[in-house]
Design an enzyme around this catalytic site. Structure first.
Site, short mmCIF file in Angstrom:
data_model
loop_
_atom_site.label_atom_id
_atom_site.label_comp_id
_atom_site.label_asym_id
_atom_site.label_seq_id
_atom_site.Cartn_x
_atom_site.Cartn_y
_atom_site.Cartn_z
N PHE A 63 0.83 -1.21 0.00
CA PHE A 63 0.00 0.00 0.00
C PHE A 63 0.86 1.25 0.00
O PHE A 63 0.35 2.36 -0.05
CB PHE A 63 -0.87 0.05 1.26
CG PHE A 63 -2.01 -0.94 1.27
CD1 PHE A 63 -3.01 -0.87 0.31
CD2 PHE A 63 -2.09 -1.91 2.25
CE1 PHE A 63 -4.07 -1.77 0.32
CE2 PHE A 63 -3.14 -2.82 2.27
CZ PHE A 63 -4.13 -2.76 1.30
N HIS A 74 28.32 12.84 4.69
CA HIS A 74 28.71 14.12 4.10
C HIS A 74 28.32 14.11 2.63
O HIS A 74 29.15 13.88 1.75
CB HIS A 74 30.19 14.39 4.32
CG HIS A 74 30.54 14.41 5.78
ND1 HIS A 74 30.73 15.58 6.48
CD2 HIS A 74 30.65 13.41 6.69
CE1 HIS A 74 30.97 15.30 7.76
NE2 HIS A 74 30.92 13.98 7.90
N HIS A 78 24.83 19.48 3.81
CA HIS A 78 25.08 18.65 4.99
C HIS A 78 25.83 19.40 6.08
O HIS A 78 26.37 20.48 5.86
CB HIS A 78 25.83 17.36 4.60
CG HIS A 78 27.26 17.56 4.26
ND1 HIS A 78 27.68 17.88 2.99
CD2 HIS A 78 28.38 17.49 5.02
CE1 HIS A 78 29.00 17.99 2.99
NE2 HIS A 78 29.46 17.77 4.21
N HIS A 84 33.96 15.27 13.14
CA HIS A 84 34.29 14.90 11.75
C HIS A 84 35.80 14.90 11.53
O HIS A 84 36.31 14.12 10.74
CB HIS A 84 33.60 15.88 10.81
CG HIS A 84 33.91 15.70 9.36
ND1 HIS A 84 33.95 14.47 8.74
CD2 HIS A 84 34.19 16.61 8.39
CE1 HIS A 84 34.24 14.63 7.46
NE2 HIS A 84 34.40 15.91 7.22
MN MN Z 1 31.40 17.47 5.35
#
Ligand code: MN
Length: 265
Positions: A63, A74, A78, A84
């Site tokens: 459905f 990344h 973003h 990071h």
């Molecule tokens: Mn990045």
């Protein structure tokens, strides 16, 4: 008692009346999203974003329509968390799961380098450029984003011109030098955002330290955003942006829908 209830109802009233405009700072995320090419010697290449139906209403009697999404953290518009970069690896509460959510609502200053970037794709944002901007608009407030408006977002439909790498693999795209980044840290900025594919200048591998918008900003527990859209709809000051990344377990970043609230005309 403070007037925070009035502030919130004023916000909602402002949005519904159009007095406060909400601007979408994200590009669509999908298979056409340009992906960064990791420089040689800096690790593996990310996958292209892919979307594949799990069900498309009719398949297997379903459905519903929903898809499997494969994406790097990344990719597209973003968010970069301090975790990071290796310089931010030991910070507390510095990944997508643990950053305190208050930090996702912040003012934004927008610095317009469109003409400079049109004349020179390798435009370097310097501390002097920031100081000149501050002469006109006031100091970048504590806790504010600095967003670099360059017109680069208009290239997003053509990955080659968006990455803009030459035959040696060097990207030609604007970004800050280490002194400009240190200036943002001195101002205790929230983060640095840009229209290009990453926060750093295309040739930031030659800077000292290399990739200062990552190395220095994340070391200082500051954020990054890239592939931003519609910065030409923001005034130099007076914008509030809302920037929560997905709550990925220990995530280093995520694709993001960035909303900007700006005063109406
Ligand atoms: Mn990045």
């Amino acid at each position: 008692m403070d007037n925070s209830g009035k502030v919130l109802s004023g916000l909602i009233g402002g949005i519904s009346s159009g007095g406060i405009k909400v601007v979408d700072l994200s590009h669509p995320l999908g298979p056409d999203t340009p992906m960064i090419k990791v420089p040689e010697g800096h690790g593996k290449q990310p996958p292209q974003v892919s979307l594949e139906y799990i069900s498309n209403y009719t398949d297997d009697g379903g459905f519903s329509r929903w898809s499997k999404l494969v994406t790097a953290e990344h990719a597209g518009t973003h968010f970069d968390t301090p975790s990071h970069w290796y310089t931010g690896a030991d910070l507390e509460n510095a990944d997508t799961e643990s950053i305190s959510v208050e930090r996702y609502v912040a003012p934004a200053c927008v610095i317009d380098c469109t003409a400079e970037v049109e004349a020179d794709e390798d435009f370097i944002l310097t501390e002097q450029y920031l100081l000149d901007w501050e002469q006109e608009h006031g100091e970048i407030p504590v806790g504010s984003w600095l967003l670099l408006r360059s017109g680069w977002g208009k290239r997003v439909g053509d990955a080659d011109s968006f990455l803009n790498q030459d035959e040696n693999g060097t990207a030609h795209s604007p970004g800050p030098n280490p002194e400009a980044v240190r200036h943002l840290i001195k101002r205790d900025a929230c983060g640095y955002g840009t229209e290009t594919i990453g926060t750093d200048h295309g040739n930031a591998g030659m800077f000292d330290p290399v990739f200062p918008a990552h190395y220095l900003m994340h070391e200082a527990n500051k954020f990054g955003m890239s592939s931003l859209n519609n910065l030409d709809q923001l005034p130099p000051t007076g914008t509030v942006i809302v920037t929560p990344p997905l709550k990925i377990t220990k995530g280093s970043g995520s694709p993001i829908r960035v909303l900007a609230m700006v005063p109406g005309e």
